[in-house]
Scaffold this active site. Structure first.
Site, mmCIF file in Angstrom:
data_model
loop_
_atom_site.group_PDB
_atom_site.id
_atom_site.type_symbol
_atom_site.label_atom_id
_atom_site.label_comp_id
_atom_site.label_asym_id
_atom_site.label_seq_id
_atom_site.Cartn_x
_atom_site.Cartn_y
_atom_site.Cartn_z
ATOM 1 N N HIS A 1 0.817 -1.221 0.000
ATOM 2 C CA HIS A 1 0.000 0.000 0.000
ATOM 3 C C HIS A 1 0.842 1.258 0.000
ATOM 4 C CE1 HIS A 1 -3.923 -1.877 0.884
ATOM 5 N NE2 HIS A 1 -3.192 -2.780 1.501
ATOM 6 N N LYS B 1 -7.013 14.581 4.290
ATOM 7 C CA LYS B 1 -6.203 13.360 4.267
ATOM 8 C C LYS B 1 -5.125 13.507 5.323
ATOM 9 C CE LYS B 1 -5.305 14.373 -0.141
ATOM 10 N NZ LYS B 1 -5.542 13.149 -0.859
ATOM 11 N N ARG B 2 -4.361 12.436 5.575
ATOM 12 C CA ARG B 2 -3.185 12.573 6.435
ATOM 13 C C ARG B 2 -2.353 13.745 5.939
ATOM 14 N NH1 ARG B 2 -2.301 9.285 11.133
ATOM 15 N NH2 ARG B 2 -0.075 9.530 10.840
ATOM 16 N N LYS C 1 2.087 14.436 0.186
ATOM 17 C CA LYS C 1 0.728 14.763 -0.259
ATOM 18 C C LYS C 1 0.597 16.233 -0.642
ATOM 19 C CE LYS C 1 -1.290 11.056 2.581
ATOM 20 N NZ LYS C 1 -2.075 10.148 1.711
ATOM 21 N N THR D 1 -7.919 7.016 -1.763
ATOM 22 C CA THR D 1 -9.306 6.549 -1.803
ATOM 23 C C THR D 1 -10.250 7.720 -1.511
ATOM 24 O OG1 THR D 1 -8.967 5.815 0.472
ATOM 25 C CG2 THR D 1 -8.945 4.127 -1.231
ATOM 26 N N LYS E 1 -14.056 8.846 -3.072
ATOM 27 C CA LYS E 1 -15.237 9.244 -2.301
ATOM 28 C C LYS E 1 -15.740 10.599 -2.779
ATOM 29 C CE LYS E 1 -13.069 6.799 1.463
ATOM 30 N NZ LYS E 1 -12.072 6.927 2.541
HETATM 31 C C1 26Y Z 1 4.973 -1.303 7.918
HETATM 32 C C2 26Y Z 1 4.508 -0.057 8.566
HETATM 33 C C3 26Y Z 1 5.608 0.951 8.803
HETATM 34 C C4 26Y Z 1 3.379 0.564 7.776
HETATM 35 C C5 26Y Z 1 2.334 1.097 8.470
HETATM 36 C C6 26Y Z 1 1.297 1.683 7.817
HETATM 37 C C7 26Y Z 1 3.348 0.584 6.395
HETATM 38 C C8 26Y Z 1 2.296 1.181 5.725
HETATM 39 C C9 26Y Z 1 1.250 1.748 6.427
HETATM 40 C C10 26Y Z 1 0.106 2.412 5.810
HETATM 41 C C11 26Y Z 1 0.015 2.657 4.545
HETATM 42 C C12 26Y Z 1 -1.171 3.299 3.968
HETATM 43 O O1 26Y Z 1 -2.111 3.687 4.643
HETATM 44 N N1 26Y Z 1 -1.167 3.429 2.657
HETATM 45 C C13 26Y Z 1 -2.280 3.989 1.922
HETATM 46 O O2 26Y Z 1 -3.091 2.898 1.519
HETATM 47 C C14 26Y Z 1 -4.242 3.324 0.831
HETATM 48 C C15 26Y Z 1 -5.087 2.086 0.569
HETATM 49 O O3 26Y Z 1 -4.453 1.253 -0.336
HETATM 50 C C16 26Y Z 1 -3.843 4.047 -0.435
HETATM 51 O O4 26Y Z 1 -5.012 4.518 -1.065
HETATM 52 C C17 26Y Z 1 -2.931 5.219 -0.119
HETATM 53 O O5 26Y Z 1 -2.452 5.790 -1.314
HETATM 54 C C18 26Y Z 1 -1.762 4.745 0.722
HETATM 55 O O6 26Y Z 1 -0.982 5.847 1.147
#
Ligand code: 26Y
Length: 824
Positions: free
Chosen positions: A368, A559-560, A565, A667, A671
């Site tokens: 992700h 968003k975050r 971003k 996402t 929305k």
């Molecule tokens: C492994 C750890 C450090 C970690 C913790 C949280 C790695 C990743 C994440 C979270 C990532 C995340 O939220 N990514 C978002 O996922 C969404 C759903 O797929 C995407 O729409 C978005 O672009 C992306 O930033």
């Protein structure tokens, strides 16, 4: 509030017998809350309502489970360290078609349903998009009647609550009550004992087979808590199972009897801390060990649970993968691969090769992110301390894998180093993404561009070795929460035009295409928007005291908050507009209200400073009489699902302006488009696909594409000063950050931002994209002065957003990765 009456009523028995729901509520008020109608607080009333509704879900949940068992159905387990659920009551009512009935019942009881709904706090067991996606998937799985179950942790403290104090983010504990949450059914009798720490003794088992013994472990108990997840129509109710950590009494008792009271309490604290809190960001060293324990605790509880359920069906271990799919939501639960191997090899005495085949056939991995820091690595030393047996297993996986690599790439002597699970540079570390790829049969990204970048840039060696494993699954969102429930005026209008099938088949929204230019429909559409914009204006007034013009263009970035971003790019545009008004005497063509919301990771000073900058710019502009009614800037605190549900239906313009090649998908963009906002966006993540679907004419795009940025980066040929020198408007905007224009009271406050742009290479290419962003914003203004054209494009956005339903996404996963079928 607008009640929805058109949804196919599924709870017919209840519809007919209005009294049943009221009786159930009064029953819970008395017996679960120990109160009476006369004495009850709003909180008690809300609890009684939720418990009464939960009863309905529980019946259906049990019936669903029975159905799955009768069909011996294959099951999907969606493993995620994070689920961002938002509020549950309104969503359940909508999905069960009970909103009207409950509103009527509450009226009879003299209670306002809306107030009751406001009593519920958001289930925010997650930080960002990955967590909300997981919640959308659960809604879609249940709606599609698929046996798909979420597995996560029941943190005592979920995501922090954000307050803005003098413009600075302040973090406070979240409000979601995990201890007495009415939606959760706790199952202390189904406890799992999870070993960790200790050491491994080499030993031989049956037939002289190598059978090491993991000894002297500490145990933590995992208690499951189930949250019913109702699909639309309510036929299928799946569960989200969340584990909390408890100390292992049996072991404590030994300590207690040894009269070491303090030792016993320490052990209790040690155990229960495992599910204490959600980590809000990339963690510091001290919390690394806790985070590793959390991830392992989740996968160990889950694998034990899955195995127990599977064996209960009478299945053979060798057929495990035919009946089980595990989806890893990013690498956080990737340890499931090592844990499943341990379970098969050590506990079920299966041989290595069979175990490995089963594991790979079961597991699948979704990435992700493109942010390098989000690729998880564990120091080997730490890992060995906490999970000595798993480390051995990972070494063995790696040993066998590197053997394959050498056979496959005999002339590439660096291939094994690049692909190893163990990185030797910068201290020995385990690369969890490599483990996730090697141990899965499927690896996917979350939008077309993201999946391509994963193949070409992030994991090229693995894509070459296992091309068939890699695929794309573009994200989606549930239209039930994000349109049907969040935006009743628009939902009702859509239904009046094309019927209500879109609620479960979003592709039928395309029937709206023919209404886009219809003046009568446009008029009604405008009325829904006016209504929503006025509600949001009221909310903003209540929360911030700021009066905004509800007829202005609502320009929304929610968003975050993170540098990639580029909230900062948006701010530079605002500064540009402000100076144009006060210095050039050039009022904007249309009045705008810029609406921001978002949390920064507590450990991310750059993002926190951006929040302060948003607020300070707002403060200066909002009280400057020269810009009155033309320009306003507002930041709403504590962004989350509930706030998003208020903002999205009122948005005119959706800001999706990440630097190309950084946002995996996004996402929020979906929305907003689904609710009729037009997007101004870079060619990044799923923006590209949204533009393809809605048509380039109905989408504002600008900025450099990912390839160009990559090229400029590799050639090292981007220089922010060139843009600064060439364009006086850019210079004027950027210079404000070096001056005290927005920080009279704290001189020099934003100089670090200026420095990051001008002296530290502008890592996210703000200046490179600013001119084209300003030009495109000008096109936005022009279009807004033609309401009929704007509305037509907005309606076309809704009509063509069907692809972005998570129902579509989940069906793609089900068909090509999980081999999961509906069980009706
Ligand atoms: C492994 C750890 C450090 C970690 C913790 C949280 C790695 C990743 C994440 C979270 C990532 C995340 O939220 N990514 C978002 O996922 C969404 C759903 O797929 C995407 O729409 C978005 O672009 C992306 O930033």
């Amino acid at each position: 509030m607008t009640h929805i009456s058109h949804y196919p009523p599924v709870c017919n028995a209840l519809e007919a017998d209005n009294g049943a729901l009221r009786d159930a509520i009064l029953y819970h008020l008395q017996y679960s809350c120990g109160s009476t109608k006369k004495e009850a607080t709003q909180g008690e009333l809300a609890r009684a309502v939720m418990l009464a509704v939960r009863d309905l879900l529980t019946e259906r949940m049990l019936a669903t489970e029975k159905r799955y068992q009768q069909h011996n159905a294959k099951r999907l387990y969606y493993l995620s360290m994070e689920f961002h659920l938002g509020r549950t009551l309104g969503n359940v009512l909508a999905n069960l078609g009970l909103t009207t009935l409950l509103a009527r019942t509450m009226e009879e009881l003299g209670v306002d349903l809306e107030e009751i709904r406001e009593q519920e706090s958001d289930g925010a067991l997650g930080t960002g998009g990955l967590a909300r996606l997981a919640a959308c998937f659960l809604d879609s799985l249940a709606t599609l009647d698929m046996p798909g179950f979420g597995y996560g942790l029941k943190y005592q403290f979920g995501l922090f609550r954000q307050e803005l104090v003098q413009g600075y983010q302040k973090e406070l504990p979240g409000r979601w009550d995990t201890e007495h949450n009415p939606w959760l059914i706790s199952r202390p009798d189904e406890v799992f004992a999870i070993p960790m720490y200790g050491r491994v003794e080499p030993s031989r088992g049956r037939n002289n087979r190598y059978a090491p013994v993991w000894q002297d472990q500490k145990f933590v108990l995992g208690i499951p808590h189930d949250m019913p997840i109702a699909g639309a129509g309510g036929k299928t109710v799946n569960t989200l199972r969340l584990f909390s950590a408890r100390s292992a009494d049996a072991f404590d008792i030994q300590i207690f009897t040894a009269n070491d009271y303090f030792q016993a309490i320490r052990h209790q604290l040690f155990s229960e801390s495992v599910s204490k809190m959600l980590y809000p960001s990339d963690v510091d060293d001290q919390s690394l060990e806790m985070r590793l324990k959390q991830e392992y605790f989740l996968v160990a509880c889950t694998i034990q649970d899955i195995m127990k359920k599977y064996l209960k069906t009478g299945g053979e271990i060798s057929n495990f993968a035919q009946n089980t799919a595990i989806q890893l939501n990013d690498t956080n639960p990737a340890l499931a691969i090592a844990e499943l191997m341990r379970c098969l090899v050590d506990e079920h005495q299966l041989d290595w090769d069979n175990s490995w085949d089963i594991t790979r056939a079961t597991c699948a991995y979704t990435s992700h992110t493109l942010v390098p820091e989000a690729y998880e690595k564990w120091p080997v030393q730490l890992f060995e301390k906490v999970l000595p047996r798993h480390l051995q297993i990972i070494y063995e996986i790696n040993h066998r894998f590197l053997h394959e690599v050498r056979l496959r790439y005999p002339d590439d002597e660096n291939a094994p180093t690049r692909m190893s699970l163990i990185e030797e540079t910068g201290g020995r570390q385990l690369n969890m993404a490599h483990l996730a790829i090697i141990g899965s049969h499927s690896v996917n990204g979350v939008a077309g561009l993201h999946s391509q970048l994963l193949r070409d840039n992030v994991f090229p060696d693995f894509a070459d070795m296992f091309p068939e494993r890699f695929s794309n699954k573009t994200n989606g969102v549930t239209q039930r929460r994000w349109l049907y429930k969040a935006n009743p005026p628009l939902a009702n209008l859509i239904t009046s035009a094309i019927g209500n099938e879109w609620i479960i088949r979003a592709e039928t929204l395309s029937r709206l295409d023919e209404f886009a230019a219809d003046s009568q429909f446009q008029k009604q559409f405008a009325e829904t928007r006016n209504h929503n914009k006025r509600s949001l204006a009221d909310h903003i007034m209540r929360v911030t005291g700021l009066v905004i013009n509800p007829d202005s263009l609502f320009d929304v970035q929610i968003k975050r908050v993170h540098e990639y971003k580029r909230q900062l790019l948006h701010l530079l545009y605002i500064i540009h507009c402000y100076r144009a008004i006060i210095e050039d005497g050039e009022p904007p063509q249309v009045p705008r209200t810029h609406i921001f919301a978002g949390k920064a990771a507590p450990g991310d000073p750059a993002a926190k400073l951006i929040i302060k900058l948003i607020n300070n710019i707002g403060q200066v502009i909002n009280r400057d009489t020269r810009t009155r009614d033309m320009l306003k800037v507002v930041m709403l605190p504590d962004f989350g699902v509930s706030l998003a549900e208020k903002i999205i239906p009122a948005a005119d313009l959706s800001e999706q302006i990440s630097m190309a090649g950084t946002e995996a998908s996004g996402t929020g963009n979906m929305k907003l488009a689904m609710n009729g906002a037009l997007t101004i966006g870079t060619r990044d993540g799923s923006n590209i696909e949204i533009m393809e679907e809605v048509g380039a004419d109905n989408f504002f795009t600008f900025g450099l594409d990912a390839d160009t940025i990559e090229e400029l980066r590799t050639e090292n040929s981007y220089n922010a000063w060139d843009y600064y020198a060439d364009n006086p408007l850019i210079r004027r905007a950027v210079d404000c950050l070096d001056s005290d224009m927005f920080c009279q009271e704290e001189p020099g406050l934003f100089r670090d931002i200026f420095a990051s742009l001008m002296y530290e290479g502008d890592y996210f290419f703000h200046l490179a994209d600013l001119e084209s962003y300003i030009d495109t914003q000008q096109q936005v203004n022009e279009l807004y002065t033609h309401p009929a054209s704007w509305r037509k494009k907005a309606i076309l956005n809704i009509a063509r957003s069907g692809k972005f339903s998570s129902d579509r996404t989940v069906m793609e996963y089900a068909e090509t990765i999980w081999q999961l079928k509906p069980v009706v």
